[in-house]
Design a protein around this motif. Structure first.
Motif, PDB file in Angstrom:
ATOM      1  N   LEU A  24       2.898   6.501   7.698  1.00 51.32           N
ATOM      2  CA  LEU A  24       1.614   6.189   7.068  1.00 51.32           C
ATOM      3  C   LEU A  24       1.415   6.997   5.782  1.00 51.32           C
ATOM      4  O   LEU A  24       0.800   6.506   4.825  1.00 51.32           O
ATOM      5  CB  LEU A  24       0.472   6.471   8.052  1.00 51.32           C
ATOM      6  CG  LEU A  24       0.424   5.561   9.280  1.00 51.32           C
ATOM      7  CD1 LEU A  24      -0.643   6.033  10.259  1.00 51.32           C
ATOM      8  CD2 LEU A  24       0.174   4.108   8.867  1.00 51.32           C
ATOM      9  N   TRP A  26       3.850   7.898   3.733  1.00 43.91           N
ATOM     10  CA  TRP A  26       4.660   7.237   2.702  1.00 43.91           C
ATOM     11  C   TRP A  26       4.040   5.907   2.270  1.00 43.91           C
ATOM     12  O   TRP A  26       4.156   5.510   1.111  1.00 43.91           O
ATOM     13  CB  TRP A  26       6.082   7.030   3.224  1.00 43.91           C
ATOM     14  CG  TRP A  26       6.960   8.207   2.911  1.00 43.91           C
ATOM     15  CD1 TRP A  26       7.245   9.269   3.713  1.00 43.91           C
ATOM     16  CD2 TRP A  26       7.642   8.442   1.689  1.00 43.91           C
ATOM     17  NE1 TRP A  26       8.054  10.163   3.063  1.00 43.91           N
ATOM     18  CE2 TRP A  26       8.330   9.673   1.818  1.00 43.91           C
ATOM     19  CE3 TRP A  26       7.759   7.744   0.487  1.00 43.91           C
ATOM     20  CZ2 TRP A  26       9.096  10.209   0.799  1.00 43.91           C
ATOM     21  CZ3 TRP A  26       8.526   8.274  -0.529  1.00 43.91           C
ATOM     22  CH2 TRP A  26       9.196   9.494  -0.381  1.00 43.91           C
ATOM     23  N   ARG A  27       3.368   5.228   3.192  1.00 46.24           N
ATOM     24  CA  ARG A  27       2.675   3.996   2.811  1.00 46.24           C
ATOM     25  C   ARG A  27       1.540   4.312   1.839  1.00 46.24           C
ATOM     26  O   ARG A  27       1.333   3.596   0.848  1.00 46.24           O
ATOM     27  CB  ARG A  27       2.138   3.285   4.051  1.00 46.24           C
ATOM     28  CG  ARG A  27       1.403   1.994   3.720  1.00 46.24           C
ATOM     29  CD  ARG A  27       0.829   1.339   4.967  1.00 46.24           C
ATOM     30  NE  ARG A  27       1.862   0.693   5.774  1.00 46.24           N
ATOM     31  CZ  ARG A  27       1.625   0.077   6.930  1.00 46.24           C
ATOM     32  NH1 ARG A  27       0.380   0.048   7.418  1.00 46.24           N
ATOM     33  NH2 ARG A  27       2.592  -0.497   7.599  1.00 46.24           N
ATOM     34  N   ALA A  30       3.048   5.175  -1.466  1.00 40.04           N
ATOM     35  CA  ALA A  30       3.513   3.972  -2.175  1.00 40.04           C
ATOM     36  C   ALA A  30       2.360   3.278  -2.881  1.00 40.04           C
ATOM     37  O   ALA A  30       2.500   2.784  -4.016  1.00 40.04           O
ATOM     38  CB  ALA A  30       4.180   3.025  -1.180  1.00 40.04           C
ATOM     39  N   LYS A  31       1.201   3.251  -2.241  1.00 41.19           N
ATOM     40  CA  LYS A  31       0.025   2.610  -2.826  1.00 41.19           C
ATOM     41  C   LYS A  31      -0.540   3.432  -3.989  1.00 41.19           C
ATOM     42  O   LYS A  31      -0.961   2.871  -5.012  1.00 41.19           O
ATOM     43  CB  LYS A  31      -1.043   2.422  -1.753  1.00 41.19           C
ATOM     44  CG  LYS A  31      -2.305   1.745  -2.244  1.00 41.19           C
ATOM     45  CD  LYS A  31      -3.314   1.566  -1.112  1.00 41.19           C
ATOM     46  CE  LYS A  31      -4.598   0.916  -1.608  1.00 41.19           C
ATOM     47  NZ  LYS A  31      -5.587   0.744  -0.502  1.00 41.19           N
ATOM     48  N   ALA A  37       7.814   1.267  -0.643  1.00 40.21           N
ATOM     49  CA  ALA A  37       7.193   1.474   0.669  1.00 40.21           C
ATOM     50  C   ALA A  37       8.213   1.449   1.796  1.00 40.21           C
ATOM     51  O   ALA A  37       7.848   1.632   2.959  1.00 40.21           O
ATOM     52  CB  ALA A  37       6.133   0.398   0.911  1.00 40.21           C
ATOM     53  N   GLY A  40       8.396   4.416   4.360  1.00 38.01           N
ATOM     54  CA  GLY A  40       7.254   4.426   5.266  1.00 38.01           C
ATOM     55  C   GLY A  40       7.384   3.396   6.368  1.00 38.01           C
ATOM     56  O   GLY A  40       7.122   3.686   7.548  1.00 38.01           O
ATOM     57  N   GLU A  41       7.787   2.185   6.018  1.00 37.35           N
ATOM     58  CA  GLU A  41       7.916   1.134   7.025  1.00 37.35           C
ATOM     59  C   GLU A  41       9.032   1.456   8.012  1.00 37.35           C
ATOM     60  O   GLU A  41       8.928   1.147   9.208  1.00 37.35           O
ATOM     61  CB  GLU A  41       8.172  -0.217   6.345  1.00 37.35           C
ATOM     62  CG  GLU A  41       7.110  -0.599   5.318  1.00 37.35           C
ATOM     63  CD  GLU A  41       5.692  -0.449   5.855  1.00 37.35           C
ATOM     64  OE1 GLU A  41       5.385  -1.059   6.904  1.00 37.35           O
ATOM     65  OE2 GLU A  41       4.894   0.281   5.232  1.00 37.35           O
ATOM     66  N   GLY A  95      -0.544   1.154  11.421  1.00 37.33           N
ATOM     67  CA  GLY A  95       0.739   0.693  10.895  1.00 37.33           C
ATOM     68  C   GLY A  95       0.940  -0.803  11.051  1.00 37.33           C
ATOM     69  O   GLY A  95       1.599  -1.444  10.224  1.00 37.33           O
TER      70      GLY A  95
END
Length: 321
Positions: A24, A26-27, A30-31, A37, A40-41, A95
């Protein structure tokens, strides 16, 4: 088989919290910073896989080792780790939001139901049972973190009122119990043993999670959110300065206690940076992201290495016998 199942206690969900928390983070990075991303995924998928494995193991324990679970539930310290499973559920619900709102909602509702039950039972025990001062510890904050976590996905899932109610209860409990915990650590003896020192990192995750929860509820930054985030950073700096005492001599599952606090702090600081991109905020956010990634990845590698060594040693002992 029974012996192995008994060792799969609820504190192992700290691994799900750490891995999913990093996904989360890293998500969010990324934003905020317009980077890929994919890391994160990948971490989120890994966290989900570990969650499913641990949940399956708990179901087997309930069938074959029910007494082991009851012993955990009755323990004043181990009882708090049941909330690690619900926190994992809230993180994974967040997630899953981009992929399946329905699945995220089912997981969120299940986690909320379990969390309310766990915190109610835990608080009743604190009020009714006779407790010694040496039993006060940072692990008491885990159920409070559990009440703050529903806000992560709750607003997007259509439960802003319930999310706010649980978050405010977490804020109240944190304000009430944090002074007691500090009083116990500073003034009451015996001194916290080194093997239990990683548990102090929960003092970082509690205000950080509350900060992120408030950000999700209000959809932006305010002074209270900054206060909680800077409080988490203050505790992190103090604990990092004690790193020689914080790190146990031998690697074990307790090391996973370092992972989620580092990711929670990084998540809070990234949101502060997104709201106000000053040089200081940017530096702190990137440093926290780097540190959290290093901590989680290092402990993953050490866990895999230890598991392989244990497996090889077990096979060697079996052939030797």
């Amino acid at each position: 088989m029974s012996g192995k199942l008994q060792s799969i206690s609820f504190d192992l969900y700290a691994s799900v919290m750490g891995i999913t928390g990093l996904g989360l983070v890293w998500r969010a990075a990324a934003k905020t910073y317009h980077i890929t991303a994919l890391p994160g995924e990948a971490f989120l998928i890994s966290g989900l896989a570990v969650f499913l494995i641990l949940s399956g193991a708990q179901l087997l324990r309930l069938i074959f080792c029910r007494q082991a679970i009851l012993t955990e539930w009755r323990g004043n310290a181990s009882k708090n780790f049941f909330s690690a499973a619900t926190i994992s559920g809230f993180l994974l619900a967040m997630g899953l939001l981009p992929y399946s709102m329905q699945l995220a909602k089912v997981l969120w509702i299940a986690a909320v139901s379990a969390q309310i039950f766990i915190l109610t039972c835990t608080f009743r025990r604190w009020l009714i049972d006779q407790l010694d001062t040496h039993e006060i510890s940072p692990v008491w904050l885990i159920p409070m973190v559990g009440n703050a976590s529903p806000a992560f996905a709750g607003v997007d899932l259509g439960f802003p009122g319930l999310s706010k109610m649980l978050l405010f209860s977490a804020l109240l409990c944190w304000a009430l119990f944090m002074p007691l915990i500090l009083w116990r650590i500073v003034f009451v003896r015996p001194v916290t043993p080194q093997k239990a020192m990683p548990g102090l990192a929960i003092m970082v995750s509690a205000p950080a999670v509350i900060a992120v929860g408030l950000y999700c509820i209000y959809g932006g930054m305010n002074d209270v959110i900054e206060f909680m985030a800077w409080t988490a950073l203050f505790f992190a700096i103090v604990l990092i300065s004690l790193w020689r005492r914080m790190i146990p001599d031998t690697f074990g599952r307790i090391w996973w206690g370092f992972t989620f606090p580092s990711t929670a702090l990084a998540s809070a600081l990234i949101r502060i940076d997104a709201a106000s991109m000053t040089i200081l905020n940017h530096t702190l956010a990137l440093a926290a992201l780097t540190f959290a990634t290093f901590v989680v990845c290092s402990i993953i590698v050490m866990t895999v290495r230890q598991s392989l060594l244990t497996l090889c040693w077990g096979r060697h002992a079996k052939h030797s016998g």
